[in-house]
Every structure is written in structure tokens, then in C-alpha cells.
Design an enzyme around this catalytic site. Structure first.
Site, PDB file in Angstrom:
ATOM      1  CB  SER A 156      25.576  43.626  48.876  1.00 53.40           C
ATOM      2  OG  SER A 156      24.621  42.665  48.559  1.00 53.40           O
ATOM      3  NE  ARG A 225      28.736  34.299  41.914  1.00 58.42           N
ATOM      4  CZ  ARG A 225      28.993  35.226  42.831  1.00 58.42           C
ATOM      5  NH1 ARG A 225      28.195  35.371  43.863  1.00 58.42           N
ATOM      6  NH2 ARG A 225      30.053  36.004  42.716  1.00 58.42           N
ATOM      7  CG  ASP A 320      21.005  47.285  43.157  1.00 51.58           C
ATOM      8  OD1 ASP A 320      20.562  46.160  42.885  1.00 51.58           O
ATOM      9  OD2 ASP A 320      21.716  47.521  44.155  1.00 51.58           O
ATOM     10  CG  HIS A 353      23.734  44.453  43.905  1.00 52.24           C
ATOM     11  ND1 HIS A 353      23.301  45.337  44.860  1.00 52.24           N
ATOM     12  CD2 HIS A 353      24.374  43.457  44.573  1.00 52.24           C
ATOM     13  CE1 HIS A 353      23.648  44.895  46.062  1.00 52.24           C
ATOM     14  NE2 HIS A 353      24.308  43.761  45.914  1.00 52.24           N
ATOM     15  CG  ASP A 354      28.185  42.711  40.151  1.00 51.12           C
ATOM     16  OD1 ASP A 354      28.052  42.425  41.345  1.00 51.12           O
ATOM     17  OD2 ASP A 354      28.377  41.866  39.257  1.00 51.12           O
TER      18      ASP A 354
END
Length: 374
Positions: A156, A225, A320, A353-354
Site C-alpha cells: 500500500s 476509518r 483489491d 486490499h488487506d
């Protein structure tokens, strides 16, 4: 990017002054920071030639605690990857991870004290870019005795740094592994970041950045967040993990008519970040991400990529939605046209993405093979 490390767990974190009034840090935009400290951790031993170093670069809200330092230390956010006999083998490599310039885990940033005024910088901290982060790391590594980097690896925002390392110091970086990233941040990514920043800035407790420690824009940062979490995961994952289940397991936030489990999860992630991160740092670091473009002031994107000499392994994630797989392939295709040694690998993961913080079994062997190549 859903990193759970708490700064209070980092018992082995050290700090090094990399800028003083006699040798201040000058940002890419020409601003002067008279004192800069970087918090960092190291694993393994630097060899006599100073060329066995692997720099691990962290993501948006990460810190320097990439791995534990022994059985009594808490695990790091890349614990399965870094250590003796692991893919980034600390019996062989000197591994360094520093907290970013502008962050809030021991490095100089907006919540630091400005020695010229005796008060927190807050919004008086100058704008910073990914190139500034790399320039600060370069000063740190020089002081640690590192003469050449065997590899730079990160996901990232960390992947952005890896690419900039290769572009800024092409003669001093052997190989890079940019993961779940791009050579220039997308307009959609900037849009996501702007919504997050506005959530913080519209919280009355933000007070134009002049909040007291412990009295910041908690609700705004939590909302930011929540938006971020949505971009870090995938519909595929949310369907499997939450579905349309109405019984939320986290119920701290007020309910409106009913509450789905996915809502409670977002509330939980928002509250968790508030307990460990500074809102102004979040603003600065997301804007630094926005600025990322290898071609900026280098004659265009192709010219920016042409600066890269390092062997490159670009890793993307099938699911992602923040950094599409096509972004990682684009880097490799451009570099291959330029005659560089560049390879592409795609994680077949539903974790969005994680995945670069979860699916270690999928990419650890690829990283190990790449960085151990002669």
C-alpha cells in the site's frame, strides 16, 4: 491496512535524530524542519560491507514493529515474514523498519513539539510527500551504516515508498517488492481519502487541528476509518463474513431502526483506530498518498519509471478495490518495455486490499525466492 499493533507494545523501538538546525530536513516543497527524529526497529546484523539490509516500509497507520524480537515480545504486523529462517531471514539479512515521517509512533509529525515554539506543530507541520518519507529513511539508513539496500519491501503506502526508493536511489537499491500499490495514486483513491479527511475536519472537536491530546475528533477519525475499511475489503469477503446478518456483535454506537453485523464491524474498527492514532497525522499521511506519482517533475510517468534499475516483483491482489490488479501489472509492463527485470504476481484471495496483512501463505514463498536470488 487494518494493522492492530499498538505503539505501547513496542519495547524495542529506538529513535534517531536525522536532522538538526545545522543540517535541517528540507521537504520536497522546500519547507524546513529543523529537528527530525525517526523511530525504528532492527532485526539481524549488518554485514561488514553494509549491503545486506532489507528495508520494510509500512502502510498508512502502521508502525516500526514489523516483527517480534523474541518470545517475550508481542507479534508484529508481518510476524510470519520476518525472523530467523523466515522468508525475510534475519539470520541472513539486516532488517530495518522505521515509523514514517509525519506519523505518530515516535517519528516527527504534526503531533510533535516544534522546538521553535514549544507547542505541537498541528497544522503548522509542513506538507510532506512519499519522497520526503524516503529521504528521511535514507538519512536514517546512512546513520545506521547501510551502504546499499538488498531489498525494499512494503504494501500500500509502503509499496509507494518501495517504488520511490528505486526511483530516487537507483544505484543503491538491488530489488524492490511493491505490494498492493501503484506507480501513481488513482483519482478514485484520492476521492476516498478526501471523504476520510472531511469526516475528521467536520468533527467540531477537530478545532482546525488545535485539539488537546486525548481530546481530538474521535467521531470524525472513526468515520474516516470506516470509509477506509470499506476500501480495504471486498464484497466477496463481506458476503462470506457478515452477509445480511442483523445481529451485530458490536453495539457501542447508537442504532438507527436496526443494525446489521457489518455496521457493528465498521463501528468497532473506527473505535479501535481512535485509541491508537492521531487525527492530524491521518490527514497528512493520506494527503502524502494523494501526491504519489513517479512521473511528477520527472518528465512524465514513463520517465519516472525509467529511473528504476532495481529488479522488481510487483504483487497485486485479485479482489483489491483500492489498488486494482491492473495497477500492479501496469508497473511491470512499463518496466519490461524499458528492458528491466520486472515480474508480476497476483494473489488469488477474497480478502481485498488487506490480503497483504493476512494471506502470508500465498505470497511468502514468492518473496523468499525473489529476495534470495543471487
Amino acid at each position: 491496512m487494518t494493522i492492530t499493533t499498538d505503539a505501547s507494545t513496542v519495547s524495542t523501538r529506538r529513535s534517531l535524530t536525522i536532522a538538526t538546525p545545522d543540517a535541517p530536513f528540507i521537504t520536497e516543497q522546500g519547507d524546513t524542519i529543523p529537528y527530525v527524529e525517526l523511530a525504528y526497529e532492527t532485526w539481524g546484523e549488518l554485514n561488514a560491507n553494509g549491503d545486506n539490509a532489507v528495508l520494510v516500509t509500512h502502510a498508512l497507520t502502521g508502525d516500526s514493529h514489523v516483527a517480534s524480537h523474541g518470545p517475550d515480545d508481542k507479534p508484529g504486523w508481518w510476524e510470519p515474514l520476518v525472523g530467523p529462517g523466515r522468508p525475510i531471514d534475519t539470520d541472513r539479512f539486516f532488517v530495518v523498519c522505521s515509523n514514517l515521517l509525519g506519523s505518530c509512533y515516535g517519528s516527527t509529525g504534526p503531533c510533535s513539539i516544534d522546538p521553535r515554539t514549544g507547542t505541537r506543530y498541528n497544522l503548522r507541520f509542513p506538507p510532506i510527500t512519499v519522497r520526503d518519507m524516503v529521504a528521511a529513511q535514507a538519512r536514517l539508513l546512512e546513520r545506521l551504516g547501510v551502504r546499499r539496500l538488498h531489498a525494499v519491501i512494503g504494501g500500500s503506502l509502503g509499496g509507494m515508498q518501495a517504488l520511490e526508493w528505486a526511483a530516487m536511489f537507483p544505484e543503491n537499491v538491488d530489488r524492490i517488492v511493491p505490494i498492493a500499490t501503484s506507480g501513481r495514486f488513482s483519482p478514485q483513491g484520492i476521492a476516498y481519502n478526501e471523504v476520510q479527511r472531511r469526516a475528521i475536519m467536520l468533527d467540531p472537536a477537530w478545532r482546525n487541528g488545535e485539539y488537546e491530546p486525548g481530546m481530538g475528533p474521535d467521531r470524525g477519525l472513526a468515520l474516516a476509518r470506516m470509509v477506509g475499511i470499506i476500501t480495504y475489503q471486498s464484497d466477496e469477503l463481506m458476503q462470506a463474513r457478515f452477509g445480511r446478518r442483523p445481529e451485530a456483535r458490536y453495539t457501542t454506537w447508537p442504532e438507527f431502526l436496526t443494525r446489521y453485523d457489518i455496521e457493528g464491524y465498521l463501528h468497532y474498527q473506527g473505535d479501535k483506530l481512535v485509541r491508537r492514532f492521531d487525527a492530524n497525522s491521518y490527514l497528512y499521511l493520506t494527503r502524502a498518498m494523494d501526491s504519489h506519482d513517479l512521473g511528477r517533475d520527472r518528465g512524465g510517468y514513463e520517465e519516472g519509471l525509467a529511473r528504476i534499475r532495481a529488479r522488481t516483483l510487483s504483487i497485486s491482489i485479485r479482489s483489491d478495490i483500492l489498488f486494482l490488479p491492473s495497477y500492479g501489472r501496469e508497473i511491470v509492463e512499463h518496466l519490461q518495455r524499458l528492458g528491466r527485470d520486472a515480474r508480476y504476481y497476483e494473489l488469488d484471495s477474497p480478502n481485498g486490499h488487506d490480503a497483504f496483512l493476512k494471506d502470508f501463505h500465498l505470497f511468502a514463498p514468492v518473496i523468499k525466492s525473489f529476495i534470495e536470488e543471487p
